[in-house]
Design a protein around this motif. Structure first.
Motif, PDB file in Angstrom:
ATOM      1  N   ARG A  86       1.023  -1.296   0.018  1.00  0.00           N
ATOM      2  CA  ARG A  86       0.044   0.095   0.146  1.00  0.00           C
ATOM      3  C   ARG A  86       0.850   1.160  -0.088  1.00  0.00           C
ATOM      4  O   ARG A  86       1.002   2.119   0.690  1.00  0.00           O
ATOM      5  CB  ARG A  86      -0.984   0.024   1.090  1.00  0.00           C
ATOM      6  N   LEU A  87       2.053   1.164  -0.976  1.00  0.00           N
ATOM      7  CA  LEU A  87       2.960   2.202  -1.133  1.00  0.00           C
ATOM      8  C   LEU A  87       2.560   3.608  -1.140  1.00  0.00           C
ATOM      9  O   LEU A  87       2.823   4.637  -0.578  1.00  0.00           O
ATOM     10  CB  LEU A  87       3.888   1.859  -2.143  1.00  0.00           C
ATOM     11  N   ASP A  88       1.310   3.614  -1.930  1.00  0.00           N
ATOM     12  CA  ASP A  88       0.739   4.944  -2.383  1.00  0.00           C
ATOM     13  C   ASP A  88       0.059   5.620  -1.292  1.00  0.00           C
ATOM     14  O   ASP A  88       0.276   6.755  -0.994  1.00  0.00           O
ATOM     15  CB  ASP A  88      -0.228   4.897  -3.374  1.00  0.00           C
ATOM     16  N   ASP A  89      -0.645   4.860  -0.380  1.00  0.00           N
ATOM     17  CA  ASP A  89      -0.985   5.360   0.724  1.00  0.00           C
ATOM     18  C   ASP A  89      -0.006   5.729   1.920  1.00  0.00           C
ATOM     19  O   ASP A  89      -0.081   7.096   2.413  1.00  0.00           O
ATOM     20  CB  ASP A  89      -1.989   4.282   1.580  1.00  0.00           C
ATOM     21  N   PHE A  90       0.972   5.080   1.777  1.00  0.00           N
ATOM     22  CA  PHE A  90       2.144   5.274   2.846  1.00  0.00           C
ATOM     23  C   PHE A  90       2.577   6.607   2.392  1.00  0.00           C
ATOM     24  O   PHE A  90       2.873   7.431   3.464  1.00  0.00           O
ATOM     25  CB  PHE A  90       3.153   3.968   2.886  1.00  0.00           C
ATOM     26  N   CYS A  91       2.884   6.575   1.086  1.00  0.00           N
ATOM     27  CA  CYS A  91       3.773   7.978   0.616  1.00  0.00           C
ATOM     28  C   CYS A  91       2.845   9.273   0.817  1.00  0.00           C
ATOM     29  O   CYS A  91       3.584  10.140   1.209  1.00  0.00           O
ATOM     30  CB  CYS A  91       3.999   7.902  -0.973  1.00  0.00           C
ATOM     31  N   TRP A  92       1.514   8.920   0.654  1.00  0.00           N
ATOM     32  CA  TRP A  92       0.665   9.923   1.124  1.00  0.00           C
ATOM     33  C   TRP A  92       0.669  10.638   2.554  1.00  0.00           C
ATOM     34  O   TRP A  92       0.581  11.689   2.894  1.00  0.00           O
ATOM     35  CB  TRP A  92      -0.849   9.969   0.655  1.00  0.00           C
ATOM     36  N   ILE A  93       0.849   9.566   3.463  1.00  0.00           N
ATOM     37  CA  ILE A  93       0.982   9.780   4.574  1.00  0.00           C
ATOM     38  C   ILE A  93       2.125  10.532   5.415  1.00  0.00           C
ATOM     39  O   ILE A  93       2.349  11.373   5.842  1.00  0.00           O
ATOM     40  CB  ILE A  93       0.521   8.652   5.676  1.00  0.00           C
ATOM     41  N   ALA A  94       3.194   9.772   4.510  1.00  0.00           N
ATOM     42  CA  ALA A  94       4.629  10.205   5.186  1.00  0.00           C
ATOM     43  C   ALA A  94       4.582  11.588   4.581  1.00  0.00           C
ATOM     44  O   ALA A  94       5.615  12.405   5.325  1.00  0.00           O
ATOM     45  CB  ALA A  94       5.479   9.559   4.399  1.00  0.00           C
ATOM     46  N   VAL A  95       4.091  12.176   3.698  1.00  0.00           N
ATOM     47  CA  VAL A  95       4.485  13.439   2.937  1.00  0.00           C
ATOM     48  C   VAL A  95       3.817  14.572   3.792  1.00  0.00           C
ATOM     49  O   VAL A  95       4.451  15.525   4.115  1.00  0.00           O
ATOM     50  CB  VAL A  95       4.172  13.657   1.446  1.00  0.00           C
ATOM     51  N   GLN A  96       3.012  14.040   4.473  1.00  0.00           N
ATOM     52  CA  GLN A  96       2.125  14.961   5.379  1.00  0.00           C
ATOM     53  C   GLN A  96       2.651  14.904   7.091  1.00  0.00           C
ATOM     54  O   GLN A  96       2.430  16.112   7.512  1.00  0.00           O
ATOM     55  CB  GLN A  96       0.514  14.627   5.462  1.00  0.00           C
ATOM     56  N   GLU A  97       3.194  13.942   7.225  1.00  0.00           N
ATOM     57  CA  GLU A  97       3.630  13.980   8.584  1.00  0.00           C
ATOM     58  C   GLU A  97       5.127  13.920   8.573  1.00  0.00           C
ATOM     59  O   GLU A  97       5.798  12.956   8.203  1.00  0.00           O
ATOM     60  CB  GLU A  97       3.261  12.624   9.218  1.00  0.00           C
ATOM     61  N   THR A  98       5.925  14.645   9.524  1.00  0.00           N
ATOM     62  CA  THR A  98       7.171  14.931   9.653  1.00  0.00           C
ATOM     63  C   THR A  98       7.908  13.993  10.232  1.00  0.00           C
ATOM     64  O   THR A  98       8.988  13.775  10.174  1.00  0.00           O
ATOM     65  CB  THR A  98       7.672  16.468  10.269  1.00  0.00           C
ATOM     66  N   SER A 108      12.406   5.556  -6.404  1.00  0.00           N
ATOM     67  CA  SER A 108      12.163   6.887  -6.826  1.00  0.00           C
ATOM     68  C   SER A 108      10.906   7.621  -6.198  1.00  0.00           C
ATOM     69  O   SER A 108      10.981   8.799  -6.088  1.00  0.00           O
ATOM     70  CB  SER A 108      11.923   7.075  -8.412  1.00  0.00           C
ATOM     71  N   GLU A 109       9.731   6.945  -6.286  1.00  0.00           N
ATOM     72  CA  GLU A 109       8.816   7.254  -5.497  1.00  0.00           C
ATOM     73  C   GLU A 109       9.063   7.651  -4.107  1.00  0.00           C
ATOM     74  O   GLU A 109       8.573   8.647  -3.591  1.00  0.00           O
ATOM     75  CB  GLU A 109       7.506   6.455  -5.418  1.00  0.00           C
ATOM     76  N   LEU A 110       9.778   6.891  -3.514  1.00  0.00           N
ATOM     77  CA  LEU A 110       9.967   7.099  -2.111  1.00  0.00           C
ATOM     78  C   LEU A 110      10.784   8.403  -1.889  1.00  0.00           C
ATOM     79  O   LEU A 110      10.709   9.295  -0.964  1.00  0.00           O
ATOM     80  CB  LEU A 110      10.637   5.961  -1.263  1.00  0.00           C
ATOM     81  N   LEU A 111      11.948   8.496  -2.565  1.00  0.00           N
ATOM     82  CA  LEU A 111      12.644   9.569  -2.863  1.00  0.00           C
ATOM     83  C   LEU A 111      11.735  10.918  -3.014  1.00  0.00           C
ATOM     84  O   LEU A 111      12.077  12.016  -2.359  1.00  0.00           O
ATOM     85  CB  LEU A 111      13.642   9.551  -3.453  1.00  0.00           C
ATOM     86  N   PHE A 112      10.897  10.817  -3.937  1.00  0.00           N
ATOM     87  CA  PHE A 112      10.082  11.776  -4.379  1.00  0.00           C
ATOM     88  C   PHE A 112       9.100  12.460  -2.914  1.00  0.00           C
ATOM     89  O   PHE A 112       9.163  13.495  -2.384  1.00  0.00           O
ATOM     90  CB  PHE A 112       9.306  11.929  -5.562  1.00  0.00           C
ATOM     91  N   TRP A 113       8.399  11.512  -2.437  1.00  0.00           N
ATOM     92  CA  TRP A 113       7.387  11.698  -1.558  1.00  0.00           C
ATOM     93  C   TRP A 113       8.065  11.850  -0.065  1.00  0.00           C
ATOM     94  O   TRP A 113       7.568  12.530   0.598  1.00  0.00           O
ATOM     95  CB  TRP A 113       6.277  10.497  -1.669  1.00  0.00           C
ATOM     96  N   VAL A 114       8.863  10.784   0.159  1.00  0.00           N
ATOM     97  CA  VAL A 114       9.433  10.773   1.747  1.00  0.00           C
ATOM     98  C   VAL A 114      10.665  11.406   1.947  1.00  0.00           C
ATOM     99  O   VAL A 114      11.016  12.102   2.916  1.00  0.00           O
ATOM    100  CB  VAL A 114       9.341   9.156   1.932  1.00  0.00           C
ATOM    101  N   GLY A 115      11.625  11.354   0.784  1.00  0.00           N
ATOM    102  CA  GLY A 115      12.680  11.972   0.999  1.00  0.00           C
ATOM    103  C   GLY A 115      13.974  11.156   1.566  1.00  0.00           C
ATOM    104  O   GLY A 115      13.716  10.017   2.290  1.00  0.00           O
ATOM    105  N   GLU A 116      15.009  11.478   1.108  1.00  0.00           N
ATOM    106  CA  GLU A 116      16.320  10.657   1.546  1.00  0.00           C
ATOM    107  C   GLU A 116      16.707  10.477   3.034  1.00  0.00           C
ATOM    108  O   GLU A 116      17.438   9.715   3.536  1.00  0.00           O
ATOM    109  CB  GLU A 116      17.474  10.873   0.532  1.00  0.00           C
ATOM    110  N   ASP A 117      16.277  11.786   3.603  1.00  0.00           N
ATOM    111  CA  ASP A 117      16.371  11.857   5.313  1.00  0.00           C
ATOM    112  C   ASP A 117      15.665  10.779   5.845  1.00  0.00           C
ATOM    113  O   ASP A 117      15.887  10.639   7.142  1.00  0.00           O
ATOM    114  CB  ASP A 117      16.089  13.399   5.499  1.00  0.00           C
ATOM    115  N   LYS A 118      14.446  10.202   5.377  1.00  0.00           N
ATOM    116  CA  LYS A 118      13.459   9.679   6.183  1.00  0.00           C
ATOM    117  C   LYS A 118      13.330   7.852   5.684  1.00  0.00           C
ATOM    118  O   LYS A 118      12.133   7.349   5.934  1.00  0.00           O
ATOM    119  CB  LYS A 118      12.339  10.244   6.125  1.00  0.00           C
ATOM    120  N   LEU A 119      14.390   7.496   4.898  1.00  0.00           N
ATOM    121  CA  LEU A 119      14.327   6.171   4.696  1.00  0.00           C
ATOM    122  C   LEU A 119      15.372   5.386   5.469  1.00  0.00           C
ATOM    123  O   LEU A 119      16.738   5.974   5.422  1.00  0.00           O
ATOM    124  CB  LEU A 119      14.597   6.118   3.293  1.00  0.00           C
ATOM    125  N   LEU A 120      15.371   4.250   5.809  1.00  0.00           N
ATOM    126  CA  LEU A 120      16.209   3.339   6.525  1.00  0.00           C
ATOM    127  C   LEU A 120      16.293   1.901   5.790  1.00  0.00           C
ATOM    128  O   LEU A 120      15.371   1.257   5.585  1.00  0.00           O
ATOM    129  CB  LEU A 120      15.654   3.132   7.925  1.00  0.00           C
TER     130      LEU A 120
END
Lengths: 340, 286
Positions: free
Chosen positions: A219-231, A256-268
């Motif tokens: 459910r990556l799309d839902d996750f990206c949407w939430i991650a982009v709104q919540e710091t 690429s989706e994750l880098l765009f929406w979530v960003g490189e500072d928030k991936l583990l």
């Protein structure tokens, strides 16, 4: 320590590992068997052929084996080892905090041990959170919202009982809340792994970090949407990363989706050991380049700096690991071993 | 029941109907995905469709939806008596099979548990995703075939029908997209817009990039499901094959579970699929 082909030393924290016992002796019922079988299916489906384990080794491996795979053959400097109980399926629990503490004690300075709680335990859950903090000094927990308990087939982060637990975690400084929101393992209802409860909890608990393991896949799309709104929402790459071998182009789109929406500072980074071993994952990830067309389409890049952050620096920040001090400590330890 | 030729024809017809049932989360045919294992027809026209999902843990509500869809699809055949989809080797096989057999709602079939959300809501969620996935494939196909963005957002159904896409995915999805567009009442006549939002709103040329980005996220997501399900399904079947065969359960053709080799081999009284189009992860007869 991972050394790149051009000689750079990259600090690696493996954000998601297990020291489990899924052996037949520990299984309580058919569900216990099917659970480890399902893990094994993930292992065989996405691993390179030469990395496949025999079933019995996969069911239960030794502390020595794990240490070897992560730190000797593998490039990890440190590993976060998660606790998962599944007491309805396994007599002594699947991977308990006590078992994890044992391996952490045997190999000093290598492991960060995370606890777990089940809000359905009510008052006992709160007591247990205190207990984990006082006795084990945990900085994080792994939550498994789809775990069975009696008649219940799961819970949500937004349940009032869960909120009480999260409040206590925030108060005690147990700041890293890893939540399994990944592929279907045990959901019954609409979806115990649905990511939407993260949205509310993350808004209401600004003092906590929510690390969503497996990035909510599928459910990556839902996750990206939430991650982009919540710091304070992060993504754990376990399960997403192994696609780098079987379907590299597809992995390029996911990252690429994750880098765009979530960003490189928030991936583990996380190997999900023992489902996958970290060496091939880290090597392939370091050498990975997003194909030009995907890079352009998504408008992102996976730079060296982004890779360093994902492979260790982000987790170090969340867990308060002083990377230089830790490097020095590990170097001394390995010199001591060499001298013996 | 008539001759074996007519039985073969009926069996093939059931397989054909089953192939229209989609895995709700993947928008791909459960037959192509290799979930359907076997079809059996008894003397009274009763039809048994055995199916198996990639893991023991696949969402029960999705499983229930598929079982229900199989029953609906097969019932459309005129000669069919009772239809019994049988979900096998799943944590909720009993609840799903009994529920579908008795025509229960999902909530009633799983009355022992605390379930929320109806199966119809779930069906709708996945239809929306399917619509979006198909739309993206077709829009990209149109673009690749030279259609400009301005033409794309203004295209009516008549032009849509005349337009030729050339890439494989665009070709595959064009009729599937069209049928869902009409089914959902988002277009009816030749003058209606062919590309609209889920709510039936036109897409502004200036908003096309954002629209496509949202669609892409949905596709990437669904592909993760597809890749995982295929991988898990393969792993599950392969595991079966490495186990020592029970006496009398060896494939007559001697193939250790290779679809190409054993498509014609009957094992333990089960019937191999009559047509030759066995998908890559075809149901093995074991």
């Amino acid at each position: 320590m991972f050394r790149t082909p051009d000689g750079e030393e990259v600090f690696i924290i493996d954000g998601h590992t297990h020291f489990w016992d899924g052996s037949p002796e520990n299984q309580s019922n058919i569900h216990g068997k099917q659970f480890i079988d399902c893990f094994y299916a993930y292992h065989t489906a996405l691993s390179p052929k030469d990395k496949l384990w025999a079933k019995d080794k996969f069911e239960k491996y030794s502390a020595e084996q794990m240490h070897h795979d992560l730190f000797v053959d593998g490039p990890d400097d440190m590993a976060i080892v998660q606790s998962t109980y599944l007491t309805e399926f396994y007599k002594n629990g699947f991977n308990t905090i006590e078992r994890n503490l044992e391996i952490a004690k045997a190999y000093k300075d290598r492991f960060i041990v995370n606890g777990a709680f089940d809000p359905r335990d009510g008052e006992k859950a709160l007591e247990y959170i205190h207990f984990m903090k006082e006795n084990y000094g945990v900085k994080g927990v792994k939550l498994y919202t789809a775990e069975w308990k009696g008649e219940s087939r799961g819970w949500k982060l937004t349940d009032p009982s869960a909120y009480r637990c999260l409040e206590l975690c925030q108060k005690l400084g147990i700041t890293n809340i890893h939540v399994h929101k990944g592929p279907t393992i045990i959901p019954l209802d609409k979806d115990a792994f649905d990511v939407h409860d993260v949205d509310h909890a993350a808004t209401d608990f600004q003092g906590l970090n929510f690390i969503i393991e497996h990035c909510g896949l599928p459910r990556l799309d839902d996750f990206c949407w939430i991650a982009v709104q919540e710091t304070n929402v992060y993504g754990g790459l376990a399960v997403a990363l192994p696609f780098i071998h079987s379907r590299p182009r597809y992995f390029a789109e996911v990252i690429s989706e994750l880098l765009f929406w979530v960003g490189e500072d928030k991936l583990l980074f996380g190997s999900d050991y023992a489902i996958w071993t970290p060496r091939w994952l880290v090597e392939k990830f370091w050498n990975f380049e997003i194909p030009d067309d995907i890079k352009q389409e998504h408008g992102v890049d996976l730079t060296r700096e982004a890779k360093r952050k994902i492979l260790g620096l982000n987790a170090a920040r969340l867990y308060g690991v002083d990377v230089e001090a830790q490097k020095a400590k590990l170097k001394d330890a390995s010199l001591a071993v060499a001298a013996e | 029941m008539g001759s074996s030729a007519s039985l073969d024809r009926r069996t093939a017809a059931v397989w054909e109907r089953a192939s229209h049932v989609m895995d709700p989360e993947l928008d791909e045919s459960i037959v192509d995905l290799g979930f359907v294992e076997d079809v059996d027809i008894d003397a009274d026209g009763g039809v048994y469709v055995r199916f198996r999902l990639p893991t023991y843990w696949c969402s029960p509500n999705f499983a229930f939806l598929m079982a229900d869809d199989i029953a609906r699809a097969v019932r459309a055949l005129p000669w069919v008596g009772e239809v019994r989809p049988r979900l096998e080797d799943h944590m909720c096989s009993d609840e799903v099979n009994r529920g579908v057999e008795l025509g229960l709602s999902f909530a009633d079939a799983f009355a022992g548990y605390q379930v929320g959300g109806s199966i119809e809501e779930l069906r709708e969620t996945f239809l929306r995703k399917a619509f979006q996935r198909r739309q993206e494939a077709v829009m990209l196909g149109f673009r690749r075939a030279g259609c400009t963005d301005a033409e794309l957002v203004a295209m009516d159904l008549a032009r849509f029908d005349r337009f030729t896409v050339r890439d494989a995915e665009g070709l595959r999805q064009k009729p599937r997209y069209r049928s869902l567009l009409l089914e959902r009442g988002l277009a009816a006549g030749p003058q209606d817009l062919a590309f609209v939002t889920l709510e039936g709103e036109p897409i502004a040329a200036s908003g096309l990039a954002a629209h496509l980005r949202a669609l892409r996220a949905i596709r990437i997501n669904m592909e993760a499901n597809g890749a995982l399900c295929r991988g898990l399904s393969e792993a599950r079947y392969r595991e079966h094959h490495v186990e020592p065969a029970e006496p009398g359960e060896e494939h007559a053709c001697g193939a250790a579970g290779k679809a190409e080799a054993c498509s014609g081999c009957a094992l333990g009284g089960t019937r191999a699929r009559p047509d030759t189009q066995i998908p890559a992860h075809a149901p093995m007869a074991f």
